[in-house]
Write a protein that holds these residues in place. Structure first.
Motif, PDB file in Angstrom:
ATOM      1  N   VAL A 108     -53.208 -70.867 -45.362  1.00  0.00           N
ATOM      2  CA  VAL A 108     -53.178 -69.726 -46.276  1.00  0.00           C
ATOM      3  C   VAL A 108     -52.226 -69.995 -47.433  1.00  0.00           C
ATOM      4  CG1 VAL A 108     -52.408 -67.334 -46.504  1.00  0.00           C
ATOM      5  CG2 VAL A 108     -53.887 -67.986 -44.613  1.00  0.00           C
TER       6      VAL A 108
ATOM      7  N   LEU B  81     -50.834 -61.784 -41.913  1.00  0.00           N
ATOM      8  CA  LEU B  81     -51.654 -61.793 -40.696  1.00  0.00           C
ATOM      9  C   LEU B  81     -50.817 -62.093 -39.467  1.00  0.00           C
ATOM     10  CD1 LEU B  81     -52.533 -64.857 -39.377  1.00  0.00           C
ATOM     11  CD2 LEU B  81     -53.432 -65.100 -41.671  1.00  0.00           C
TER      12      LEU B  81
ATOM     13  N   PHE C  30     -58.118 -61.366 -36.337  1.00  0.00           N
ATOM     14  CA  PHE C  30     -57.168 -61.339 -37.450  1.00  0.00           C
ATOM     15  C   PHE C  30     -57.087 -62.710 -38.117  1.00  0.00           C
ATOM     16  CE2 PHE C  30     -55.152 -57.625 -35.201  1.00  0.00           C
ATOM     17  CZ  PHE C  30     -55.356 -56.719 -36.220  1.00  0.00           C
TER      18      PHE C  30
ATOM     19  N   SER D  74     -64.821 -58.515 -48.003  1.00  0.00           N
ATOM     20  CA  SER D  74     -63.483 -58.710 -48.573  1.00  0.00           C
ATOM     21  C   SER D  74     -63.498 -59.755 -49.675  1.00  0.00           C
ATOM     22  CB  SER D  74     -62.503 -59.137 -47.467  1.00  0.00           C
ATOM     23  OG  SER D  74     -62.367 -58.125 -46.493  1.00  0.00           O
TER      24      SER D  74
ATOM     25  N   SER E 149     -48.847 -55.040 -46.022  1.00  0.00           N
ATOM     26  CA  SER E 149     -50.165 -55.532 -45.637  1.00  0.00           C
ATOM     27  C   SER E 149     -50.263 -55.716 -44.132  1.00  0.00           C
ATOM     28  CB  SER E 149     -50.458 -56.866 -46.343  1.00  0.00           C
ATOM     29  OG  SER E 149     -50.437 -56.714 -47.746  1.00  0.00           O
TER      30      SER E 149
ATOM     31  N   GLU F  50     -52.884 -53.608 -41.316  1.00  0.00           N
ATOM     32  CA  GLU F  50     -53.803 -54.212 -40.349  1.00  0.00           C
ATOM     33  C   GLU F  50     -53.391 -53.880 -38.914  1.00  0.00           C
ATOM     34  OE1 GLU F  50     -54.587 -58.330 -40.926  1.00  0.00           O
ATOM     35  OE2 GLU F  50     -55.754 -57.967 -42.740  1.00  0.00           O
TER      36      GLU F  50
ATOM     37  N   SER G 275     -49.616 -61.367 -49.087  1.00  0.00           N
ATOM     38  CA  SER G 275     -50.602 -60.481 -48.461  1.00  0.00           C
ATOM     39  C   SER G 275     -51.340 -61.162 -47.322  1.00  0.00           C
ATOM     40  CB  SER G 275     -51.606 -59.976 -49.503  1.00  0.00           C
ATOM     41  OG  SER G 275     -52.303 -61.047 -50.102  1.00  0.00           O
ATOM     42  N   LYS G 276     -51.646 -62.458 -47.462  1.00  0.00           N
ATOM     43  CA  LYS G 276     -52.408 -63.139 -46.422  1.00  0.00           C
ATOM     44  C   LYS G 276     -51.531 -63.698 -45.297  1.00  0.00           C
ATOM     45  CE  LYS G 276     -56.292 -62.053 -48.012  1.00  0.00           C
ATOM     46  NZ  LYS G 276     -56.983 -60.936 -47.323  1.00  0.00           N
TER      47      LYS G 276
ATOM     48  N   ASN H 239     -60.565 -63.744 -39.803  1.00  0.00           N
ATOM     49  CA  ASN H 239     -60.847 -62.857 -40.934  1.00  0.00           C
ATOM     50  C   ASN H 239     -60.003 -63.225 -42.151  1.00  0.00           C
ATOM     51  OD1 ASN H 239     -62.234 -60.242 -41.821  1.00  0.00           O
ATOM     52  ND2 ASN H 239     -60.104 -59.726 -42.203  1.00  0.00           N
ATOM     53  N   ASN H 240     -58.702 -63.330 -41.965  1.00  0.00           N
ATOM     54  CA  ASN H 240     -57.810 -63.594 -43.091  1.00  0.00           C
ATOM     55  C   ASN H 240     -57.973 -64.999 -43.651  1.00  0.00           C
ATOM     56  OD1 ASN H 240     -55.660 -61.279 -43.616  1.00  0.00           O
ATOM     57  ND2 ASN H 240     -56.079 -61.313 -41.438  1.00  0.00           N
TER      58      ASN H 240
END
Length: 289
Positions: free
Chosen positions: A129, A99, A243, A11, A157, A161, A95-96, A246-247
């Motif tokens: 984030v 999560l 999750f 990513s 987004s 997920e 987008s982030k 990862n993010n």
């Protein structure tokens, strides 16, 4: 854990390729279509069993994959529109921060543990984030009436997920992960091809070899970011942890790559965000002990 690390790396490479596309003035609309087609080829090559079209259409996850494939390209275009109207920081945060949607889903739907330490880690991760994503000293500025676009990116987004988690948990067999991932990109490709034909034949926007090369470079990490992410969800860590790590790690690594490769200027709050990201990952790791 290895799949989670590979998902983060894949990513983050997408971010690097996007920066290179912009640097070499490559038309993103065409590169995205080639990217999806490349991802389809990667999925085909990665699928261990022979299959026919009926194998896909008769799969229990077929309609879910169709919806996610449409969402893939829809959310991407929303992100492009949001970037144009509200700026890159707005789309990065939207987008982030999404999560939070799959994390809440897995905690309540699958009854995953939600200890006080994990909740603190999640809150720190969301703060991290935000701070790491905002590259403007003034923060995020939204034009009047334009908040709808980052909101749509946020929910889109998050739904993607969440949908991936739901389908892989309930319908996708272990040896069908590559086929499932490939199918997502097939549906995204179909829509992308239609849009590209319109741009090529009606708008007369030229397609060059640069879009071909850029799309291929983007498609390989894009496919594996989905493939490794699904495999990571099937590992020993609970889904909320996957999750979060990862993010947050993608935001952290992408920021560091921006510094190392593109000499991006980083604000003090970005460094604070990176530090909080590390703390949140450590805290959530402690909950898995």
């Amino acid at each position: 854990m290895i799949y989670l690390l590979l998902s983060i790396l894949s990513s983050s490479l997408i971010y690097v390729v996007f920066k290179l596309l912009d640097k070499f003035n490559i038309r993103i609309s065409y590169a995205i279509v080639i990217n999806y087609l490349t991802a389809v080829v990667a999925g085909y090559l990665g699928h261990s069993k022979s299959f026919e079209l009926e194998t896909i259409t008769s799969a229990s996850w077929f309609w879910g994959a169709l919806v996610l494939g449409v969402l893939f390209i829809t959310v991407f275009n929303l992100m492009a529109l949001t970037t144009k109207i509200n700026g890159l920081s707005a789309v990065s945060v939207a987008s982030k921060m999404s999560l939070s949607i799959p994390i809440v889903f897995v905690i309540f739907y699958y009854n995953e543990s939600a200890s006080a330490l994990k909740i603190i880690a999640i809150v720190l991760a969301l703060i991290a984030v935000y701070l790491a994503s905002v590259k403007d000293k003034k923060g995020i500025s939204l034009q009047k009436g334009s908040i709808i676009f980052p909101v749509l990116v946020f929910f889109g987004s998050g739904i993607i997920e969440t949908g991936i988690k739901f389908l892989e948990q309930n319908y996708v067999a272990q040896d069908d992960v590559a086929l499932f991932s490939m199918t997502l990109f097939i549906f995204a490709s179909i829509i992308g091809i239609v849009v590209s034909l319109y741009l090529l034949l009606v708008k007369k926007i030229k397609f060059t070899y640069k879009e071909l090369l850029g799309g291929i470079a983007l498609g390989i990490p894009n496919y594996y970011s989905v493939y490794f992410f699904i495999q990571a969800l099937r590992g020993n860590l609970d889904s909320a942890t996957v999750f979060l790590i990862n993010n947050v790690a993608i935001v952290m690594l992408s920021t560091l790559l921006g510094i190392a490769l593109f000499k991006e200027k980083i604000l003090r709050k970005n460094w604070i965000g990176i530090a909080l990201a590390v703390v949140s990952i450590i805290l959530v790791a402690l909950t898995t002990q």
